[in-house]
Design a protein around this motif. Structure first.
Motif, PDB file in Angstrom:
ATOM      1  N   ALA A 232      -7.356  -5.173   3.315  1.00  0.00           N
ATOM      2  CA  ALA A 232      -6.048  -5.601   3.811  1.00  0.00           C
ATOM      3  C   ALA A 232      -5.043  -5.693   2.670  1.00  0.00           C
ATOM      4  CB  ALA A 232      -6.178  -6.951   4.522  1.00  0.00           C
ATOM      5  N   PHE A 233      -5.489  -6.217   1.526  1.00  0.00           N
ATOM      6  CA  PHE A 233      -4.610  -6.328   0.364  1.00  0.00           C
ATOM      7  C   PHE A 233      -4.215  -4.948  -0.158  1.00  0.00           C
ATOM      8  CE2 PHE A 233      -3.592  -6.738  -4.091  1.00  0.00           C
ATOM      9  CZ  PHE A 233      -2.838  -7.899  -4.166  1.00  0.00           C
ATOM     10  N   THR A 234      -5.190  -4.043  -0.231  1.00  0.00           N
ATOM     11  CA  THR A 234      -4.866  -2.709  -0.744  1.00  0.00           C
ATOM     12  C   THR A 234      -3.966  -1.945   0.217  1.00  0.00           C
ATOM     13  OG1 THR A 234      -6.941  -1.832   0.207  1.00  0.00           O
ATOM     14  CG2 THR A 234      -6.989  -2.550  -2.100  1.00  0.00           C
ATOM     15  N   ASP A 235      -4.101  -2.196   1.528  1.00  0.00           N
ATOM     16  CA  ASP A 235      -3.185  -1.572   2.489  1.00  0.00           C
ATOM     17  C   ASP A 235      -1.755  -2.069   2.271  1.00  0.00           C
ATOM     18  OD1 ASP A 235      -5.061   0.008   3.686  1.00  0.00           O
ATOM     19  OD2 ASP A 235      -5.479  -1.370   5.337  1.00  0.00           O
ATOM     20  N   ARG A 236      -1.611  -3.374   2.036  1.00  0.00           N
ATOM     21  CA  ARG A 236      -0.280  -3.906   1.739  1.00  0.00           C
ATOM     22  C   ARG A 236       0.258  -3.348   0.427  1.00  0.00           C
ATOM     23  NH1 ARG A 236      -2.876  -8.660   3.501  1.00  0.00           N
ATOM     24  NH2 ARG A 236      -2.980  -9.526   1.389  1.00  0.00           N
ATOM     25  N   SER A 237      -0.630  -3.166  -0.529  1.00  0.00           N
ATOM     26  CA  SER A 237      -0.215  -2.569  -1.807  1.00  0.00           C
ATOM     27  C   SER A 237       0.263  -1.143  -1.604  1.00  0.00           C
ATOM     28  CB  SER A 237      -1.378  -2.596  -2.808  1.00  0.00           C
ATOM     29  OG  SER A 237      -1.812  -3.909  -3.059  1.00  0.00           O
ATOM     30  N   ALA A 238      -0.453  -0.381  -0.770  1.00  0.00           N
ATOM     31  CA  ALA A 238      -0.070   1.006  -0.515  1.00  0.00           C
ATOM     32  C   ALA A 238       1.279   1.082   0.186  1.00  0.00           C
ATOM     33  CB  ALA A 238      -1.150   1.691   0.326  1.00  0.00           C
ATOM     34  N   VAL A 239       1.496   0.192   1.156  1.00  0.00           N
ATOM     35  CA  VAL A 239       2.793   0.160   1.853  1.00  0.00           C
ATOM     36  C   VAL A 239       3.912  -0.137   0.872  1.00  0.00           C
ATOM     37  CG1 VAL A 239       4.160  -1.092   3.555  1.00  0.00           C
ATOM     38  CG2 VAL A 239       1.805  -0.441   4.087  1.00  0.00           C
ATOM     39  N   GLU A 240       3.695  -1.095  -0.010  1.00  0.00           N
ATOM     40  CA  GLU A 240       4.708  -1.465  -0.997  1.00  0.00           C
ATOM     41  C   GLU A 240       4.985  -0.320  -1.964  1.00  0.00           C
ATOM     42  OE1 GLU A 240       5.400  -5.607  -3.205  1.00  0.00           O
ATOM     43  OE2 GLU A 240       3.723  -4.478  -4.063  1.00  0.00           O
TER      44      GLU A 240
ATOM     45  N   THR B 165      -0.684   9.475   1.445  1.00  0.00           N
ATOM     46  CA  THR B 165      -0.411   8.708   2.659  1.00  0.00           C
ATOM     47  C   THR B 165      -0.800   7.255   2.425  1.00  0.00           C
ATOM     48  OG1 THR B 165      -2.612   9.143   3.580  1.00  0.00           O
ATOM     49  CG2 THR B 165      -0.860  10.727   4.087  1.00  0.00           C
ATOM     50  N   ARG B 166      -0.391   6.400   3.337  1.00  0.00           N
ATOM     51  CA  ARG B 166      -0.738   4.981   3.193  1.00  0.00           C
ATOM     52  C   ARG B 166      -2.250   4.788   3.188  1.00  0.00           C
ATOM     53  NH1 ARG B 166      -2.507   1.097   6.298  1.00  0.00           N
ATOM     54  NH2 ARG B 166      -2.396   2.373   8.177  1.00  0.00           N
ATOM     55  N   GLU B 167      -2.942   5.451   4.118  1.00  0.00           N
ATOM     56  CA  GLU B 167      -4.397   5.321   4.181  1.00  0.00           C
ATOM     57  C   GLU B 167      -5.057   5.845   2.907  1.00  0.00           C
ATOM     58  OE1 GLU B 167      -2.514   6.807   6.382  1.00  0.00           O
ATOM     59  OE2 GLU B 167      -2.588   5.519   8.173  1.00  0.00           O
ATOM     60  N   ALA B 168      -4.516   6.938   2.371  1.00  0.00           N
ATOM     61  CA  ALA B 168      -5.096   7.527   1.173  1.00  0.00           C
ATOM     62  C   ALA B 168      -4.908   6.628  -0.044  1.00  0.00           C
ATOM     63  CB  ALA B 168      -4.474   8.902   0.916  1.00  0.00           C
ATOM     64  N   TYR B 169      -3.710   6.091  -0.198  1.00  0.00           N
ATOM     65  CA  TYR B 169      -3.478   5.189  -1.328  1.00  0.00           C
ATOM     66  C   TYR B 169      -4.290   3.903  -1.194  1.00  0.00           C
ATOM     67  CZ  TYR B 169       0.136   7.745  -3.833  1.00  0.00           C
ATOM     68  OH  TYR B 169       0.807   8.675  -4.587  1.00  0.00           O
ATOM     69  N   GLY B 170      -4.413   3.400   0.031  1.00  0.00           N
ATOM     70  CA  GLY B 170      -5.243   2.217   0.231  1.00  0.00           C
ATOM     71  C   GLY B 170      -6.687   2.471  -0.170  1.00  0.00           C
ATOM     72  N   GLY B 171      -7.246   3.617   0.265  1.00  0.00           N
ATOM     73  CA  GLY B 171      -8.607   3.956  -0.121  1.00  0.00           C
ATOM     74  C   GLY B 171      -8.752   4.200  -1.602  1.00  0.00           C
ATOM     75  N   ALA B 172      -7.754   4.839  -2.216  1.00  0.00           N
ATOM     76  CA  ALA B 172      -7.805   5.115  -3.653  1.00  0.00           C
ATOM     77  C   ALA B 172      -7.787   3.825  -4.457  1.00  0.00           C
ATOM     78  CB  ALA B 172      -6.642   6.016  -4.064  1.00  0.00           C
ATOM     79  N   ILE B 173      -6.968   2.849  -4.049  1.00  0.00           N
ATOM     80  CA  ILE B 173      -6.915   1.578  -4.782  1.00  0.00           C
ATOM     81  C   ILE B 173      -8.248   0.845  -4.671  1.00  0.00           C
ATOM     82  CG2 ILE B 173      -5.785  -0.666  -4.895  1.00  0.00           C
ATOM     83  CD1 ILE B 173      -3.235   0.724  -3.847  1.00  0.00           C
ATOM     84  N   VAL B 174      -8.836   0.837  -3.471  1.00  0.00           N
ATOM     85  CA  VAL B 174     -10.169   0.239  -3.317  1.00  0.00           C
ATOM     86  C   VAL B 174     -11.156   0.920  -4.256  1.00  0.00           C
ATOM     87  CG1 VAL B 174     -12.127  -0.050  -1.749  1.00  0.00           C
ATOM     88  CG2 VAL B 174      -9.814  -0.530  -0.952  1.00  0.00           C
ATOM     89  N   TYR B 175     -11.087   2.254  -4.314  1.00  0.00           N
ATOM     90  CA  TYR B 175     -12.052   2.971  -5.135  1.00  0.00           C
ATOM     91  C   TYR B 175     -11.824   2.718  -6.623  1.00  0.00           C
ATOM     92  CZ  TYR B 175     -15.765   6.284  -5.792  1.00  0.00           C
ATOM     93  OH  TYR B 175     -16.972   6.833  -6.100  1.00  0.00           O
ATOM     94  N   VAL B 176     -10.586   2.544  -7.017  1.00  0.00           N
ATOM     95  CA  VAL B 176     -10.299   2.261  -8.430  1.00  0.00           C
ATOM     96  C   VAL B 176     -10.936   0.940  -8.850  1.00  0.00           C
ATOM     97  CG1 VAL B 176      -8.478   1.628 -10.050  1.00  0.00           C
ATOM     98  CG2 VAL B 176      -8.196   3.639  -8.612  1.00  0.00           C
ATOM     99  N   VAL B 177     -10.681  -0.141  -8.097  1.00  0.00           N
ATOM    100  CA  VAL B 177     -11.216  -1.443  -8.501  1.00  0.00           C
ATOM    101  C   VAL B 177     -12.741  -1.464  -8.381  1.00  0.00           C
ATOM    102  CG1 VAL B 177      -9.072  -2.634  -7.949  1.00  0.00           C
ATOM    103  CG2 VAL B 177     -10.828  -2.435  -6.191  1.00  0.00           C
ATOM    104  N   HIS B 178     -13.279  -0.763  -7.368  1.00  0.00           N
ATOM    105  CA  HIS B 178     -14.736  -0.640  -7.263  1.00  0.00           C
ATOM    106  C   HIS B 178     -15.311   0.061  -8.480  1.00  0.00           C
ATOM    107  CE1 HIS B 178     -18.336   1.735  -6.294  1.00  0.00           C
ATOM    108  NE2 HIS B 178     -17.581   2.803  -6.433  1.00  0.00           N
ATOM    109  N   HIS B 179     -14.699   1.161  -8.873  1.00  0.00           N
ATOM    110  CA  HIS B 179     -15.272   1.974  -9.948  1.00  0.00           C
ATOM    111  C   HIS B 179     -15.162   1.285 -11.300  1.00  0.00           C
ATOM    112  CE1 HIS B 179     -15.925   5.680 -12.388  1.00  0.00           C
ATOM    113  NE2 HIS B 179     -16.746   5.944 -11.390  1.00  0.00           N
ATOM    114  N   ILE B 180     -14.113   0.501 -11.516  1.00  0.00           N
ATOM    115  CA  ILE B 180     -14.000  -0.249 -12.767  1.00  0.00           C
ATOM    116  C   ILE B 180     -15.229  -1.125 -12.976  1.00  0.00           C
ATOM    117  CG2 ILE B 180     -12.747  -2.124 -13.916  1.00  0.00           C
ATOM    118  CD1 ILE B 180     -10.170  -0.998 -12.742  1.00  0.00           C
ATOM    119  N   THR B 181     -15.601  -1.871 -11.947  1.00  0.00           N
ATOM    120  CA  THR B 181     -16.715  -2.814 -12.088  1.00  0.00           C
ATOM    121  C   THR B 181     -18.067  -2.100 -12.128  1.00  0.00           C
ATOM    122  OG1 THR B 181     -16.694  -3.109  -9.679  1.00  0.00           O
ATOM    123  CG2 THR B 181     -15.448  -4.683 -10.993  1.00  0.00           C
TER     124      THR B 181
END
Length: 550
Positions: free
Chosen positions: A528-536, A321-337
Motif C-alpha cells: 500500500a505504501f509503495t502504491d502511494r509512492s508510485a502515485v506520488e 505505470t503505477r503498478e510497475a513502479y509499485g512493484g519495482a519499489i517493493v523489489y528494490v527494498v526486498h533486494h537490498i535486504t
C-alpha cells in the motif's frame, strides 16, 4: 519537521570528525560513535518516512537560498522509504564489521580508518536519496566514490588495489559523463534544480531532451550495474571484506536504480525510452543469471545474480505505470535486504569453511545448521518462492507487464519467469554443493590459517620453515585451500577458520534476514505504501509545489 531533513547527512559527517580524532586511540569510543549515529539516522529516517506519508513531501533550502541558487534537500515517500531501509541495513552491517574486527583482534590502521570511511559512505547515500538538484546529486556520488575506494582497498592487498582501481576508473568515467550532462542542462535551462527542471524541460527541443535523458540514464545505469555497463562489478566487489561487499552489493547499486526512478518520473515523463529500458532489463536478467550459472565461486555467483535482478527493477521503470513502479519499489527494498544478507552469510561461510569456492565446500548443513538456515531463507527469497517478499515484488511486476499487454512487456514477463527459475537452480546448486553434500576431501578444518591471497610472487625467499614467500619470519607452514580468503578480514591479511562463528556477526546477519522477512509479514502495508509512492512519483505535482512553494 522540515528541519530534520538534512540530519541524515549531517550526523554521519560530524561523527566522521570525532571518529578520526579519537579512533586510533579509543577504538571502543569509535565503535560507540558509529553505532549511536547510525541508530539516530535510522530513527530520523523512520520519522521522515512517516511524515512524508502523512503530510506530503518535506523540503529544506540550505542557507535559506531559494532555487536555483541554494542546495535543496527533499524527502518524499520514496526517499523516506529508501532512507529507512538503507539506514537499517548499514547499521546491521556495521555491527557485523565490529564483530569481525573484535574477533580478529584488528588493531591496524586500516581498521581504524574503516569507521570514518563507512560513515562518509552513509552520508553520501543519504544525500543521494534527499538530493533536490543535479549538482548536489553529483556531489553525493563523489562522496560515495571516495569512501568506496577506501573501503574497497582496506589493507592494501594486491587483489583489493586492482579491484579498487577498476572501480575508480569506471566511476570517474561516469562522473565525467554526469558533469557534461549537468553542464548541458544548465546551459539550456539556467537551473539544475529538479522541480524547476520539471517545469522547463518540456520547452526544449525533443532532440536536446533526449540527449540529456540518455546521458543521465547512462550514468545511473553504470552505478546500478545494468547490462551492458556492468562488467566491472563481478571483478570489483568479491575482493573486498565481507561487510563492505555486502553493503556495496545490497545498497550502492540501488542508488543508481533510485536515480533512474527519480529522473524518469520527475524530469522525463512520457516514457519515451521505455522500449530501450525493457530491452536492457531483459539483457541484464538473462546475461546476469547465465553468468551466475557458470560460476563456482560463491562471491562471483552472487555478483552475477545481482546484475540479473537489477533487470527486474529496470523492467518496472521501463513499463512506467503505477503498478510497475509499485512493484519495482517493493523489489528494490526486498533486494537490498536479501542481497546484503547473502553476502554477509558468504563471509560466515568463508570463515567456517575456509573458502568460497563451492567445489571445496560441503557438509555445512550438518556442521553449522544455523548458518545453513541463514543462507537457505534469503536464497529462497531471492528466487521468489511464495510467500516471501521476492515473490510479492515479482508478482507485482508480472501483473504490471500483463496489464500493459505490449510485445516487449510479454517478452519481459517470459524473461522474468525464466530468470526466476534459473535463480532457483543457482541457489539450489549452492545449497547442494556447500551445505547438503558431504564435506569433500581437503576441506579446511577449524583452526586452519588462511592466507589473504595477496601477491606473494615478489617474496620468494624461503624462511627457516621452508615455506617460500615467508622470508625469515619463522612462522609455521600454512594450508592454502583453493579460493584463498582474499576478503576474510578487514585488514586483508589472514584469518583462522573456526567451528564456532562469532555471535555479533551471526546476530547482525540474522537481523538483516529478519528485516527481509518483515517485508513478507507486513506485505499489505508495504505494498500500500509503495502504491502511494508510485502515485506520488507519477503525479509530480506534490514534489514541485513543495520545493517551489506554490
Amino acid at each position: 519537521m522540515n528541519a530534520l531533513v538534512p540530519l541524515p547527512v549531517l550526523l554521519p559527517l560530524c561523527a566522521t570528525g570525532l571518529s578520526l580524532t579519537f579512533g586510533t586511540r579509543m577504538q571502543r569510543f569509535q565503535r560507540f560513535i558509529s553505532v549511536a549515529v547510525l541508530t539516530a539516522v535510522l530513527a530520523l529516517s523512520i520519522i521522515l518516512m512517516i511524515a512524508a506519508d502523512r503530510h506530503g513531501p518535506l523540503s529544506v533550502h540550505l542557507g535559506d537560498f531559494a532555487p536555483p541558487l541554494g542546495i535543496t534537500l527533499v524527502a518524499d515517500r520514496l526517499s523516506g522509504l529508501m532512507l529507512t531501509v538503507s539506514s537499517a541495513v548499514t547499521l546491521c552491517v556495521l555491527i557485523y564489521s565490529i564483530g569481525q574486527g573484535m574477533t580478529d583482534r584488528d588493531k591496524e590502521t586500516p581498521v581504524a580508518v574503516f569507521h570514518p570511511a563507512y560513515l562518509i559512505l552513509v552520508a553520501g547515500v543519504s544525500c543521494t536519496f534527499l538530493a533536490g538538484d543535479l549538482v548536489n546529486l553529483f556531489v553525493s556520488f563523489e562522496i560515495m566514490l571516495v569512501a568506496s575506494f577506501v573501503l574497497l582497498t582496506l589493507g592494501g592487498t594486491g587483489p583489493r588495489m586492482r579491484a579498487g582501481s577498476t572501480y575508480v576508473i569506471i566511476s570517474l568515467f561516469s562522473s565525467m559523463v554526469f558533469l557534461i550532462a549537468i553542464a548541458m542542462t544548465y546551459a539550456a535551462l539556467g537551473t539544475v534544480n529538479f522541480a524547476q527542471l520539471a517545469e522547463r524541460l518540456p520547452g526544449l527541443p525533443l532532440g536536446v531532451q533526449t540527449l540529456i535523458q540518455a546521458m543521465l540514464i547512462t550514468v545511473f545505469a553504470i552505478k546500478a550495474a545494468v547490462f551492458p555497463v556492468a562488467a566491472w562489478l563481478p571483478d570489483s566487489y568479491p575482493t573486498a571484506p565481507a561487510p563492505v561487499t555486502a553493503v556495496f552489493a545490497g545498497l550502492l547499486t540501488k542508488v543508481g536504480v533510485y536515480c533512474m526512478m527519480r529522473t524518469e518520473t520527475l524530469l522525463f515523463p512520457g516514457n519515451r525510452i521505455g522500449d530501450l529500458l525493457m530491452a536492457v532489463a531483459l539483457a541484464s536478467m538473462l546475461i546476469g543469471i547465465l553468468g551466475a550459472v557458470a560460476q563456482t565461486d560463491l562471491k562471483r555467483l552472487l555478483s552475477f545474480t545481482l546484475i540479473s535482478h537489477i533487470g527486474f527493477m529496470v523492467f518496472g521503470i521501463g513499463l512506467a505505470t503505477r503498478e510497475a513502479y509499485g512493484g519495482a519499489i517493493v523489489y528494490v527494498v526486498h533486494h537490498i535486504t536479501v542481497q546484503t544478507t547473502l553476502f554477509l552469510v558468504t563471509g560466515l561461510i568463508e570463515r567456517r569453511g575456509g573458502t568460497t569456492e563451492l567445489t571445496r565446500l560441503g557438509g555445512l548443513a550438518k556442521a553449522a545448521p544455523i548458518l545453513a538456515l541463514l543462507f537457505f531463507v534469503p536464497a529462497m527469497n531471492l528466487a521468489g518462492i511464495p510467500p516471501l517478499s521476492g515473490f510479492i515484488g515479482k508478482l507485482g511486476l508480472l501483473r504490471a507487464g500483463v496489464a500493459d499487454g505490449s510485445s516487449w512487456a510479454w517478452i519481459l514477463v517470459a524473461g522474468s519467469v525464466v530468470t526466476s527459475l534459473l535463480t532457483l537452480y543457482v541457489t539450489a546448486k549452492v545449497w547442494n554443493l556447500a551445505f547438503w553434500r558431504a564435506a569433500p576431501p581437503g576441506q579446511a578444518e577449524a583452526g586452519t590459517v588462511l592466507e589473504s591471497g595477496d601477491d606473494s610472487d615478489d617474496d620468494t625467499d624461503e624462511g627457516p620453515d621452508g615455506v617460500p614467500g615467508t622470508g625469515d619470519e619463522g612462522i609455521e607452514p600454512v594450508h592454502r585451500p583453493a579460493g584463498q580468503a582474499v576478503a576474510a578480514t578487514l585488514h586483508g591479511r589472514a584469518v583462522t577458520t573456526t567451528s564456532r562463528l562469532p555471535r555479533p556477526m551471526m546476530a547482525a546477519t540474522a537481523a538483516t534476514l529478519a528485516l527481509a522477512l518483515s517485508f513478507t509479514v507486513f506485505a499489505g502495508p508495504l505494498t500500500a505504501f509503495t502504491d502511494r509512492s508510485a502515485v506520488e512519483l507519477l503525479k509530480r505535482t506534490p514534489y514541485i509545489e513543495e520545493v517551489l512553494g506554490k
